[in-house]
Design an enzyme around this catalytic site. Sequence first.
Site, PDB file in Angstrom:
ATOM      1  N   PRO A  22       0.793  -1.224   0.000  1.00  0.00           N
ATOM      2  CG  PRO A  22      -0.170  -1.125   2.117  1.00  0.00           C
ATOM      3  CD  PRO A  22       0.552  -2.042   1.191  1.00  0.00           C
ATOM      4  CG  ASN A  23      -0.273   4.384   1.203  1.00  0.00           C
ATOM      5  OD1 ASN A  23      -1.266   4.844   0.645  1.00  0.00           O
ATOM      6  ND2 ASN A  23      -0.311   3.949   2.455  1.00  0.00           N
ATOM      7  NE  ARG A  30       3.255   7.019   2.526  1.00  0.00           N
ATOM      8  CZ  ARG A  30       3.700   5.878   3.027  1.00  0.00           C
ATOM      9  NH1 ARG A  30       4.176   4.930   2.237  1.00  0.00           N
ATOM     10  NH2 ARG A  30       3.642   5.658   4.321  1.00  0.00           N
ATOM     11  CE1 TYR A  35       8.590   4.765   2.458  1.00  0.00           C
ATOM     12  CE2 TYR A  35       7.312   6.758   2.788  1.00  0.00           C
ATOM     13  CZ  TYR A  35       7.664   5.482   3.172  1.00  0.00           C
ATOM     14  OH  TYR A  35       7.067   4.912   4.277  1.00  0.00           O
ATOM     15  CG  ASN A  86       8.418  -2.066   0.181  1.00  0.00           C
ATOM     16  OD1 ASN A  86       7.807  -2.104   1.246  1.00  0.00           O
ATOM     17  ND2 ASN A  86       9.135  -1.026  -0.197  1.00  0.00           N
ATOM     18  CB  ALA A  89       1.036  -0.091   5.885  1.00  0.00           C
ATOM     19  CD  GLU A 113      10.562  -7.617   5.686  1.00  0.00           C
ATOM     20  OE1 GLU A 113       9.686  -6.911   6.223  1.00  0.00           O
ATOM     21  OE2 GLU A 113      11.293  -8.411   6.331  1.00  0.00           O
ATOM     22  CG  HIS A 115      10.940  -2.465   4.501  1.00  0.00           C
ATOM     23  ND1 HIS A 115       9.571  -2.329   4.435  1.00  0.00           N
ATOM     24  CD2 HIS A 115      11.188  -3.683   5.045  1.00  0.00           C
ATOM     25  CE1 HIS A 115       9.021  -3.419   4.937  1.00  0.00           C
ATOM     26  NE2 HIS A 115       9.976  -4.258   5.311  1.00  0.00           N
ATOM     27  NE  ARG A 122       9.627   6.189   8.197  1.00  0.00           N
ATOM     28  CZ  ARG A 122       8.675   5.904   7.329  1.00  0.00           C
ATOM     29  NH1 ARG A 122       8.754   4.826   6.578  1.00  0.00           N
ATOM     30  NH2 ARG A 122       7.630   6.691   7.204  1.00  0.00           N
TER      31      ARG A 122
END
Length: 160
Positions: A22-23, A30, A35, A86, A89, A113, A115, A122
């Site tokens: 998502p996103n 964003r 990012y 990735n 969320a 995985e 990111h 964060r």
Amino acid sequence: MGGKESTEKKAARPRVVVVNGPNLGRLGVRQPDVYGHQDLAELTRLCSVWGERLGLDVEVRQTDDEAVMVGWMHKAVDEGTAVVMNPAAFTHYSYALADAAHMVGDAGLPLMEVHISNPASRDEFRKRSVISPVATGTITGMGFFGYRLALESVAHLLAV
């Protein structure tokens, strides 16, 4: 003759699906301070270039829908396709995705995985991943370059 030969070579290359949660369709818009300014189209282009160099057939996907992402894991298992994920969320709470990702590993397929940012640096809620325990490996905080490292890892694991 040349067309058939190149088709056969491409078909013989290991497939990798790069799935984004998502996103991530909003990359470049964003939180560019977190990012970066590059968008999903650029990530897709880069992953294709890196995959080609590594002898991998790479397909990049993005969804905001958890069920779709779970379905992609099922399809990867059924088709014997390695995964770079990735989960965005979904990383922190999607037990359904973790279970589906676990099936990828159970099938003997690499699941990396990745990111773009470093979730551990964060917000507190981002520090826990339900995907990391079932992933072959995790790469964080390297921006888009992390995808390259993940694809290199897949190529190494598949001994391409």
